[in-house]
Design an enzyme around this catalytic site. Structure first.
Site, PDB file in Angstrom:
ATOM      1  N   ALA A 138       0.823  -1.209   0.000  1.00 14.00           N
ATOM      2  CA  ALA A 138       0.000   0.000   0.000  1.00 14.00           C
ATOM      3  C   ALA A 138       0.859   1.261   0.000  1.00 14.00           C
ATOM      4  CB  ALA A 138      -0.938   0.003   1.200  1.00 14.00           C
ATOM      5  N   ASN A 180      -5.767   3.083  10.212  1.00  9.67           N
ATOM      6  CA  ASN A 180      -4.935   2.049  10.824  1.00  9.67           C
ATOM      7  C   ASN A 180      -4.740   2.238  12.324  1.00  9.67           C
ATOM      8  OD1 ASN A 180      -3.513   4.190   9.210  1.00  9.67           O
ATOM      9  ND2 ASN A 180      -1.801   3.586  10.517  1.00  9.67           N
ATOM     10  N   GLN A 239      -6.398  -0.956   5.196  1.00  5.98           N
ATOM     11  CA  GLN A 239      -7.067  -1.567   6.353  1.00  5.98           C
ATOM     12  C   GLN A 239      -8.500  -1.966   6.045  1.00  5.98           C
ATOM     13  OE1 GLN A 239      -5.598  -2.365   9.188  1.00  5.98           O
ATOM     14  NE2 GLN A 239      -3.684  -1.229   8.974  1.00  5.98           N
ATOM     15  N   SER A 262      -2.591  -3.570   0.660  1.00  5.04           N
ATOM     16  CA  SER A 262      -1.457  -4.422   1.038  1.00  5.04           C
ATOM     17  C   SER A 262      -1.994  -5.801   1.404  1.00  5.04           C
ATOM     18  CB  SER A 262      -0.744  -3.864   2.276  1.00  5.04           C
ATOM     19  OG  SER A 262       0.391  -3.127   1.917  1.00  5.04           O
ATOM     20  N   HIS A 286      -0.602  -8.070   3.236  1.00  7.06           N
ATOM     21  CA  HIS A 286      -0.284  -8.561   4.588  1.00  7.06           C
ATOM     22  C   HIS A 286      -1.197  -8.005   5.666  1.00  7.06           C
ATOM     23  CE1 HIS A 286       2.050  -5.138   6.447  1.00  7.06           C
ATOM     24  NE2 HIS A 286       2.108  -4.767   5.186  1.00  7.06           N
ATOM     25  N   THR A 340       9.601  -7.718 -12.927  1.00  2.00           N
ATOM     26  CA  THR A 340       8.957  -9.031 -12.981  1.00  2.00           C
ATOM     27  C   THR A 340       8.047  -9.218 -11.771  1.00  2.00           C
ATOM     28  OG1 THR A 340      10.802  -9.961 -14.210  1.00  2.00           O
ATOM     29  CG2 THR A 340       9.410 -11.529 -13.013  1.00  2.00           C
ATOM     30  N   CYS A 367       8.009   5.713  19.614  1.00  2.00           N
ATOM     31  CA  CYS A 367       8.973   5.661  20.705  1.00  2.00           C
ATOM     32  C   CYS A 367      10.334   6.090  20.189  1.00  2.00           C
ATOM     33  CB  CYS A 367       9.091   4.245  21.253  1.00  2.00           C
ATOM     34  SG  CYS A 367       7.545   3.609  21.873  1.00  2.00           S
TER      35      CYS A 367
HETATM   36  C1  LIG Z   1       0.080  -0.820   6.430  1.00  2.00           C
HETATM   37  C2  LIG Z   1      -0.462   0.370   5.750  1.00  2.00           C
HETATM   38  C3  LIG Z   1       0.222   0.995   4.692  1.00  2.00           C
HETATM   39  C4  LIG Z   1       1.566   0.537   4.204  1.00  2.00           C
HETATM   40  O1  LIG Z   1       1.547  -0.762   3.743  1.00  2.00           O
HETATM   41  P1  LIG Z   1       2.932  -1.450   3.328  1.00  2.00           P
HETATM   42  O2  LIG Z   1       2.565  -2.871   3.190  1.00  2.00           O
HETATM   43  O3  LIG Z   1       3.905  -1.170   4.419  1.00  2.00           O
HETATM   44  O4  LIG Z   1       3.341  -0.820   2.044  1.00  2.00           O
HETATM   45  C5  LIG Z   1      -0.355   2.098   4.131  1.00  2.00           C
HETATM   46  N1  LIG Z   1      -1.532   2.575   4.555  1.00  2.00           N
HETATM   47  C6  LIG Z   1      -2.207   2.007   5.559  1.00  2.00           C
HETATM   48  C7  LIG Z   1      -3.521   2.575   5.985  1.00  2.00           C
HETATM   49  C8  LIG Z   1      -1.700   0.890   6.194  1.00  2.00           C
HETATM   50  O5  LIG Z   1      -2.376   0.349   7.204  1.00  2.00           O
END
Ligand SMILES: *Cc1c(COP(=O)(O)O)cnc(C)c1O
Length: 399
Positions: free
Chosen positions: A75, A155, A183, A203, A205, A244, A330
């Site tokens: 993202a 987030n 999110q 993203s 993950h 790629t 932090c």
């Molecule tokens: C995690 C996150 C990103 C960044 O995603 P990456 O996988 O680190 O590139 C950007 N925007 C929001 C709202 C996110 O929660």
């Protein structure tokens, strides 16, 4: 009550990869290792077909056509591609961007760089719950405005924005609309035509897929939007993102979307229940707790609370067997309060003493109850130790 520690309660930072996703990815490291750009043999065709299937799964989840998906590294890259890509491609039409004070750093820093290049950026404020007023978006748009960028679901504080209203305004004014939906994807319904959006960042993950893979939705109609790529080269992803493709990761992303399409409604309900249980439990056990973000227009698995009369850093450090996070950055000597909470009008002390709880697919009631007890005990102890309690008197914010 069986709880295994450490408990993971930081699902907004990242999520574990769903075993079903891992399973789908594995053949693409070995047997199906081909390069999707290889047009002359079956190794390439197999890889290409897998990438296209993943594109269909994501397209299905957000209601767009597969060719409107550009795979990126995440993202953060997608935000950069949308914001800078539009700005660089639209110089002849204008130099003004409208965004908000609570965007992810990827959007804010991309805007910051553009400001150095001569673009003007308006950073809209949000209300006390983190909601952007669509009327203010409308007011901010000028005839030099080329892009509006508003985060879909936050987030840190979980707040969900009125995307449809904002999208309608952008469409009526002929301004492109981008939303960081990292999110939101697979957590709340997201249909590109309903929200009248031109770009969405994702993203994998954050959605039980692998790290290092994401996507940008780019609208192809109305008319097709112009976008200057960040990477030039092989011309992959219709020239919008050379390099790629990461085939195993893309396959995993696609599978994660397929799973999300299947479970989103039920999972959302379950997580909302857990979130409310956590909130109610903490409120019952602890005084002077303040909710950050919107009471109900928020991500199902998100809870963000501030604890008065507690040192934020000490509280976080005392929660060793529960992985939560604070919006605060932090540094070696001190905590910097979150710019997001500050934008909501949260005072510096409360902003420093905030905890973000992120619940997800494998969170359980037992974990929620354990966390509640643990947290209540820690807060009591820290307050007693500091002698600062009970002294509170003038707080006006409350849950
Ligand atoms: C995690 C996150 C990103 C960044 O995603 P990456 O996988 O680190 O590139 C950007 N925007 C929001 C709202 C996110 O929660």
């Amino acid at each position: 009550m069986a709880v295994t520690v450490p408990i993971y309660m930081d699902y907004h930072a990242t999520t574990p990869v769903d075993p079903e996703v891992v399973e789908a990815m594995l053949p693409f490291f070995g047997e199906h290792f081909g390069n999707p750009s290889s047009r002359t043999h079956v190794f390439g065709w197999t890889a290409e077909s897998a990438v296209e299937t993943a594109r269909e799964h994501l397209g299905h989840l957000i209601g767009c056509k597969p060719p409107e998906i550009v795979f990126t590294s995440g993202a953060g890259e997608s935000d950069n591609l949308a914001v800078k890509g539009v700005a660089w491609a639209s110089r002849d039409r204008g130099n003004h961007i409208v965004t908000t004070a609570i965007e992810h750093r990827a959007v804010l820093d991309a805007c910051g760089r553009l400001e150095k290049e001569g673009f003007d950026v308006t950073y809209l404020p949000v209300d006390g719950t983190g909601v952007v007023d669509p009327f203010q978006v409308e007011e901010a748009i000028t005839d030099r405005t080329i892009l509006v960028s508003v985060i879909a679901a936050h987030n840190e504080i979980g707040t969900i924005q009125p995307l449809t209203e904002i999208g309608r305004i952008c469409k009526a004014r002929g301004v492109l609309f981008h939303s960081d939906a990292a999110q939101a994807l697979g957590k709340i319904p997201l249909r590109v035509d309903e929200i009248h959006v031109d770009f969405l960042s994702f993203s994998a993950h954050k959605l039980y897929g692998p790290k290092g893979i994401g996507a940008l939705y780019v609208r192809m109609t109305r008319p097709a939007v112009k976008l200057t790529p960040l990477l030039d080269g092989g011309g992959q992803e219709r020239g919008r993102r050379s390099g790629t493709q990461n085939v195993p990761a893309i396959v995993g992303f696609g599978k994660a979307c397929e799973v999300a399409s299947r479970v989103m409604a039920e999972e959302g309900e379950r997580l909302t229940g857990l979130r409310e249980r956590l909130k109610a439990g903490i409120l019952q056990r602890v005084d002077r707790v303040y909710l950050n973000g919107h009471p109900d227009r928020r991500l199902p698995g998100n809870l963000n609370l501030s604890f008065a009369h507690v040192e934020g850093e000490a509280l976080l450090l005392s929660m060793k067997d529960v992985a939560v996070s604070s919006g605060s950055a932090c540094s070696s000597t001190s905590m910097k309060p979150s710019y997001v909470l500050r934008a909501l009008g949260v005072g510096e002390e409360l902003a420093k003493a905030s905890i973000r709880f992120g619940l997800g697919r494998w969170s359980t009631e037992e974990e929620v109850d354990y966390t509640t007890e643990k947290l209540a005990g820690r807060v009591d102890r820290l307050r007693a130790m500091s002698g600062a309690w009970p002294v509170g008197k003038t707080h006006t914010r409350s849950v």
